[in-house]
Design an enzyme around this catalytic site. Sequence first.
Site, PDB file in Angstrom:
ATOM      1  N   TYR A 183       0.949  -0.520  -0.390  1.00  0.00           N
ATOM      2  CA  TYR A 183       0.210   0.185  -0.039  1.00  0.00           C
ATOM      3  C   TYR A 183       0.656   1.457  -0.074  1.00  0.00           C
ATOM      4  O   TYR A 183       1.462   1.170   0.992  1.00  0.00           O
ATOM      5  CB  TYR A 183      -1.061   0.466   0.737  1.00  0.00           C
ATOM      6  N   GLN A 236     -10.722   0.633   1.195  1.00  0.00           N
ATOM      7  CA  GLN A 236     -11.221  -0.126   0.185  1.00  0.00           C
ATOM      8  C   GLN A 236      -9.781  -0.629  -0.637  1.00  0.00           C
ATOM      9  O   GLN A 236      -9.788  -2.008  -0.951  1.00  0.00           O
ATOM     10  CB  GLN A 236     -12.062   0.659  -1.042  1.00  0.00           C
ATOM     11  N   ASN A 238      -3.120   6.485   6.768  1.00  0.00           N
ATOM     12  CA  ASN A 238      -3.817   7.089   7.662  1.00  0.00           C
ATOM     13  C   ASN A 238      -4.210   6.307   8.846  1.00  0.00           C
ATOM     14  O   ASN A 238      -4.496   4.807   8.598  1.00  0.00           O
ATOM     15  CB  ASN A 238      -5.386   7.974   7.314  1.00  0.00           C
ATOM     16  N   SER A 241       3.127   9.396  12.113  1.00  0.00           N
ATOM     17  CA  SER A 241       4.434   9.007  11.716  1.00  0.00           C
ATOM     18  C   SER A 241       5.283  10.000  12.963  1.00  0.00           C
ATOM     19  O   SER A 241       4.411  11.076  13.542  1.00  0.00           O
ATOM     20  CB  SER A 241       5.535  10.127  10.503  1.00  0.00           C
ATOM     21  N   GLN A 266       9.626  15.635  10.417  1.00  0.00           N
ATOM     22  CA  GLN A 266       8.205  14.976  11.162  1.00  0.00           C
ATOM     23  C   GLN A 266       7.197  15.027  10.981  1.00  0.00           C
ATOM     24  O   GLN A 266       5.916  15.009  10.707  1.00  0.00           O
ATOM     25  CB  GLN A 266       8.762  13.958  12.450  1.00  0.00           C
ATOM     26  N   HIS A 313       4.771  15.445   8.060  1.00  0.00           N
ATOM     27  CA  HIS A 313       3.779  14.555   7.154  1.00  0.00           C
ATOM     28  C   HIS A 313       2.090  14.770   7.760  1.00  0.00           C
ATOM     29  O   HIS A 313       1.987  14.103   6.532  1.00  0.00           O
ATOM     30  CB  HIS A 313       4.720  13.521   7.852  1.00  0.00           C
ATOM     31  N   GLU A 348       9.450   5.532  16.507  1.00  0.00           N
ATOM     32  CA  GLU A 348       9.725   5.036  15.332  1.00  0.00           C
ATOM     33  C   GLU A 348      10.742   5.268  14.965  1.00  0.00           C
ATOM     34  O   GLU A 348      11.409   4.299  14.769  1.00  0.00           O
ATOM     35  CB  GLU A 348       8.184   5.371  14.599  1.00  0.00           C
ATOM     36  N   HIS A 349      11.508   6.718  15.030  1.00  0.00           N
ATOM     37  CA  HIS A 349      12.590   7.615  15.048  1.00  0.00           C
ATOM     38  C   HIS A 349      13.263   7.974  16.014  1.00  0.00           C
ATOM     39  O   HIS A 349      12.468   8.571  16.570  1.00  0.00           O
ATOM     40  CB  HIS A 349      12.422   8.609  13.034  1.00  0.00           C
ATOM     41  N   ASP A 402      15.202   7.955   5.687  1.00  0.00           N
ATOM     42  CA  ASP A 402      13.380   8.133   4.904  1.00  0.00           C
ATOM     43  C   ASP A 402      13.307   7.265   2.823  1.00  0.00           C
ATOM     44  O   ASP A 402      12.974   6.699   2.460  1.00  0.00           O
ATOM     45  CB  ASP A 402      12.859   9.677   4.982  1.00  0.00           C
ATOM     46  N   GLU A 409       2.826 -37.174  28.596  1.00  0.00           N
ATOM     47  CA  GLU A 409       1.497 -35.910  28.632  1.00  0.00           C
ATOM     48  C   GLU A 409       1.058 -36.768  27.947  1.00  0.00           C
ATOM     49  O   GLU A 409      -0.844 -35.876  27.334  1.00  0.00           O
ATOM     50  CB  GLU A 409       2.105 -35.163  27.440  1.00  0.00           C
ATOM     51  N   HIS A 416       0.903 -40.614  19.996  1.00  0.00           N
ATOM     52  CA  HIS A 416       2.696 -40.353  19.771  1.00  0.00           C
ATOM     53  C   HIS A 416       3.535 -40.564  19.748  1.00  0.00           C
ATOM     54  O   HIS A 416       4.226 -40.930  19.678  1.00  0.00           O
ATOM     55  CB  HIS A 416       2.829 -38.913  20.421  1.00  0.00           C
TER      56      HIS A 416
END
Length: 431
Positions: free
Chosen positions: A124, A186, A209, A233, A255, A258, A322-323, A356, A410, A415
Amino acid sequence: MKILLNPVKNTWKKELARPTFKTKAINKIVKPILKKVEQNGDKALFKFALEYDHIQLKSLLVSTEEINEGEALVSPELKEAIQVAKANIERFHAAQATPELIQEVMPGVVCRRKSVPIQRVGLYIPGGTAPLFSTVLMLGVPAKLAGCSEIVLCTPPNREGKVHPAILYTAKLIGIDKIVKAGGAQAIAAMTFGTESVPQVDKIFGPGNQYVTAAKQLSTKYGVAIDMPAGPSEVLVYADDSAIPSFVASDLLSQAEHGVDSQVVLITNSESFAKKVLKEVEIQLKTLSRKDIAKKALSNSVAVVLDSTAKALEIINQYAPEHLIISVENEDEAIEGIYNAGSVFIGNYTPESAGDYASGTNHTLPTYGYARNYSGVSLDSFLKKITYQKISEEGIKNLGPTVEIMAENELLDAHKNAVTIRLNYLKSKKK
């Protein structure tokens, strides 16, 4: 950005709280979208393109002609930059490959571990306020290196029903030709269920998003894997007086621009340094084309002054950025003290924007504190590890009694019998 002076530990979480999502409200919107795409396929995607992208599409798939037209619109300078970035990303990600592991754990018992590609992957690529052609590199390059047999790229079209030329050029450069004009929840739904035009995939990658994020998380209920939970971000800069205020300000703003729900944080040991940085932020903000977006993001952001390295490292690990940019005099101590971060940038001359785009590391990273338990995208993200074992006659004699005892205790008789029947067979062969 406000400045906090030595806040007490029990307030850290509240003071550094990220912008919250109204998950129930978002899911209420996203779930029907997934259902409509599952039921109506391409028809639903055309409808959503008209509703959300305000375009009546003639085809969901980008044609070869469109790809070539897009390539022609990309400047030579940008093409060269993309090629340099691709080479660095390929070099770093190719080096992540590991050889097949073969180990004889005891005489006659051989175990193996081999990497195999995930067959069908969906990428994506956001294309709204900023068409992220760099993300095509970050996802497409390791997918190709891994050997994924089918790669589908989904990205929203513009008001003319076209995909940004740089996205098309980058996809062609990597060798991705299945490009779908679909964005938002979608697009995630299409890759989850498959439609007449969009193949169903095994794993979905890419930022987006809050609606894309919600759709990705919902897709896991239908047997599709995702790279990680990813939200807006964020960057945390840890700096002291050895850092250059204008550099720090530029990293915070890189950042903040963004999105309005992004967050930036400054951790420092000096109030005067924090004030210098914030002054630079105000100066640089005025020059940005996305200053209105950055300004809103800064309202979610904070500078924190702490009087010890130990406290600074503790709050960083608690926040799990994240960063993370480290620009302090004793950088080695700081680096060794960090265990929660998506990607780390070290020193005055290592801007986060390098990662980036073109340094070689991946920019698809865990946000919202998920760096505590998730890694960023890598070559391994597109691979599965399959284990194998082969046991010889000698091996089953050596290992069999151990398995029999464990299975018996067991209370799993079948087994145990799967081993016993083989051992008895070998005994009978000797007679």
